[in-house]
Write a protein that holds these residues in place. Structure first.
Motif, short mmCIF file in Angstrom:
data_model
loop_
_atom_site.label_atom_id
_atom_site.label_comp_id
_atom_site.label_asym_id
_atom_site.label_seq_id
_atom_site.Cartn_x
_atom_site.Cartn_y
_atom_site.Cartn_z
N GLY A 152 0.82 -1.21 0.00
CA GLY A 152 0.00 0.00 0.00
C GLY A 152 0.85 1.26 0.00
N LEU A 153 1.93 1.26 0.80
CA LEU A 153 2.82 2.41 0.85
C LEU A 153 3.48 2.64 -0.50
CD1 LEU A 153 4.42 4.58 2.48
CD2 LEU A 153 6.09 2.80 2.94
N LEU A 154 3.99 1.58 -1.09
CA LEU A 154 4.65 1.71 -2.39
C LEU A 154 3.66 2.14 -3.48
CD1 LEU A 154 7.02 -1.37 -2.27
CD2 LEU A 154 7.64 1.03 -2.03
N ARG A 155 2.43 1.63 -3.42
CA ARG A 155 1.42 2.01 -4.40
C ARG A 155 1.10 3.50 -4.28
NH1 ARG A 155 -3.00 -0.99 -2.98
NH2 ARG A 155 -2.11 -2.79 -4.01
N ASP A 156 0.94 3.99 -3.04
CA ASP A 156 0.64 5.40 -2.83
C ASP A 156 1.77 6.29 -3.32
OD1 ASP A 156 -1.75 4.64 -1.71
OD2 ASP A 156 -1.08 4.92 0.37
N GLN A 157 3.01 5.89 -3.03
CA GLN A 157 4.15 6.70 -3.44
C GLN A 157 4.33 6.66 -4.96
OE1 GLN A 157 7.35 5.26 -1.01
NE2 GLN A 157 6.74 6.53 0.72
N SER A 158 4.08 5.52 -5.55
CA SER A 158 4.17 5.43 -7.01
C SER A 158 3.11 6.28 -7.67
CB SER A 158 4.02 3.97 -7.46
OG SER A 158 5.05 3.18 -6.94
N LYS A 159 1.91 6.27 -7.12
CA LYS A 159 0.84 7.09 -7.67
C LYS A 159 1.19 8.57 -7.57
CE LYS A 159 -4.16 7.87 -7.45
NZ LYS A 159 -4.04 8.87 -8.46
N ALA A 160 1.79 8.98 -6.46
CA ALA A 160 2.19 10.37 -6.31
C ALA A 160 3.25 10.74 -7.35
CB ALA A 160 2.71 10.63 -4.90
N ALA A 161 4.19 9.84 -7.60
CA ALA A 161 5.23 10.11 -8.60
C ALA A 161 4.63 10.20 -10.00
CB ALA A 161 6.30 9.02 -8.55
N VAL A 162 3.71 9.31 -10.31
CA VAL A 162 3.05 9.34 -11.62
C VAL A 162 2.25 10.63 -11.78
CG1 VAL A 162 1.24 8.26 -13.01
CG2 VAL A 162 3.01 6.85 -11.96
N ASP A 163 1.53 11.01 -10.74
CA ASP A 163 0.75 12.25 -10.80
C ASP A 163 1.65 13.47 -11.01
OD1 ASP A 163 -1.56 10.80 -10.48
OD2 ASP A 163 -1.77 11.25 -8.33
N ALA A 164 2.77 13.51 -10.30
CA ALA A 164 3.70 14.64 -10.44
C ALA A 164 4.28 14.67 -11.84
CB ALA A 164 4.81 14.54 -9.40
N THR A 165 4.60 13.51 -12.39
CA THR A 165 5.14 13.44 -13.75
C THR A 165 4.11 13.90 -14.77
OG1 THR A 165 6.57 11.61 -13.10
CG2 THR A 165 6.19 11.91 -15.45
N GLU A 166 2.88 13.44 -14.61
CA GLU A 166 1.82 13.86 -15.53
C GLU A 166 1.57 15.36 -15.45
OE1 GLU A 166 -1.50 11.37 -14.53
OE2 GLU A 166 -0.77 9.71 -15.75
N ASP A 167 1.60 15.91 -14.24
CA ASP A 167 1.41 17.35 -14.09
C ASP A 167 2.54 18.12 -14.78
OD1 ASP A 167 -0.89 16.94 -12.65
OD2 ASP A 167 0.05 17.24 -10.68
N TYR A 168 3.78 17.65 -14.58
CA TYR A 168 4.91 18.34 -15.20
C TYR A 168 4.83 18.25 -16.72
CZ TYR A 168 9.57 19.75 -16.48
OH TYR A 168 10.63 20.40 -17.06
N LEU A 169 4.53 17.07 -17.23
CA LEU A 169 4.44 16.92 -18.68
C LEU A 169 3.31 17.76 -19.26
CD1 LEU A 169 5.11 13.10 -19.13
CD2 LEU A 169 6.65 15.01 -19.64
N GLY A 170 2.22 17.87 -18.53
CA GLY A 170 1.12 18.69 -18.99
C GLY A 170 1.47 20.17 -19.00
N ASP A 171 2.27 20.60 -18.03
CA ASP A 171 2.66 22.01 -17.94
C ASP A 171 3.82 22.37 -18.87
OD1 ASP A 171 0.70 22.30 -16.03
OD2 ASP A 171 2.09 22.18 -14.32
N HIS A 172 4.70 21.40 -19.14
CA HIS A 172 5.92 21.67 -19.92
C HIS A 172 6.13 20.60 -20.99
CE1 HIS A 172 6.85 24.47 -16.68
NE2 HIS A 172 6.69 23.48 -15.82
N PRO A 173 5.24 20.49 -21.97
CA PRO A 173 5.36 19.40 -22.95
C PRO A 173 6.60 19.52 -23.83
CG PRO A 173 3.62 20.90 -23.60
CD PRO A 173 4.07 21.32 -22.24
N TRP A 174 6.96 20.74 -24.24
CA TRP A 174 8.11 20.88 -25.13
C TRP A 174 9.43 20.63 -24.42
CZ3 TRP A 174 7.24 20.14 -29.87
CH2 TRP A 174 6.03 20.52 -30.43
N GLN A 175 9.50 20.96 -23.16
CA GLN A 175 10.70 20.65 -22.40
C GLN A 175 10.86 19.13 -22.27
OE1 GLN A 175 10.22 22.74 -18.73
NE2 GLN A 175 11.13 24.63 -19.51
N ALA A 176 9.76 18.44 -22.06
CA ALA A 176 9.80 16.99 -21.95
C ALA A 176 10.24 16.36 -23.27
CB ALA A 176 8.43 16.45 -21.53
N VAL A 177 9.75 16.89 -24.38
CA VAL A 177 10.15 16.38 -25.69
C VAL A 177 11.65 16.64 -25.90
CG1 VAL A 177 9.89 16.73 -28.19
CG2 VAL A 177 7.87 16.55 -26.73
N GLY A 178 12.12 17.81 -25.53
CA GLY A 178 13.53 18.14 -25.67
C GLY A 178 14.42 17.23 -24.83
N VAL A 179 14.02 16.99 -23.60
CA VAL A 179 14.80 16.09 -22.74
C VAL A 179 14.80 14.68 -23.30
CG1 VAL A 179 14.85 15.01 -20.46
CG2 VAL A 179 14.51 17.47 -20.65
#
Length: 105
Positions: free
Chosen positions: A63-90
């Motif tokens: 449960g702990l690992l699932r919650d932390q993984s979900k938080a990481a996925v959510d943060a990644t999705e938020d970043y990609l949504g806010d900065h798509p061209w930077q993600a493509v460049g990286v």
């Protein structure tokens, strides 16, 4: 990045729990070879208790690992949504570097 130590700690605790469970199970199996009746039942109860505790720890760690993984996925999705061209460049840069490294071989 405070999540990494939590994940590593949970993984280390889980591995230690597994190792202890295996050691206890081997010890109980070896000592129960010549036992019968009430002593054997007592050892089986100890084994069931140990397995139950291990299962609870595994469920908790899962449960702990699932919650932390979900938080990481959510943060990644938020970043990609806010900065798509930077993600493509990286991604292009990483792909280019990997291509150079593979090309050297």
């Amino acid at each position: 990045m405070p999540r990494k130590p939590d994940v590593n700690t949970a993984r280390d605790e889980l591995m230690a729990e597994f190792q202890a469970l295996v050691a206890d199970t081997e010890k109980l199996l070896q000592s129960s070879a010549g036992l019968a009746g009430e002593e054997a039942e007592h050892l089986r109860d100890q084994l069931r208790t140990g397995l139950s505790k291990a299962r609870e720890r595994i469920d908790s760690a899962q449960g702990l690992l699932r919650d932390q993984s979900k938080a990481a996925v959510d943060a990644t999705e938020d970043y990609l949504g806010d900065h798509p061209w930077q993600a493509v460049g990286v991604a292009a840069g990483v792909g280019f570097l990997l291509g150079l490294l593979v090309g050297r071989r």
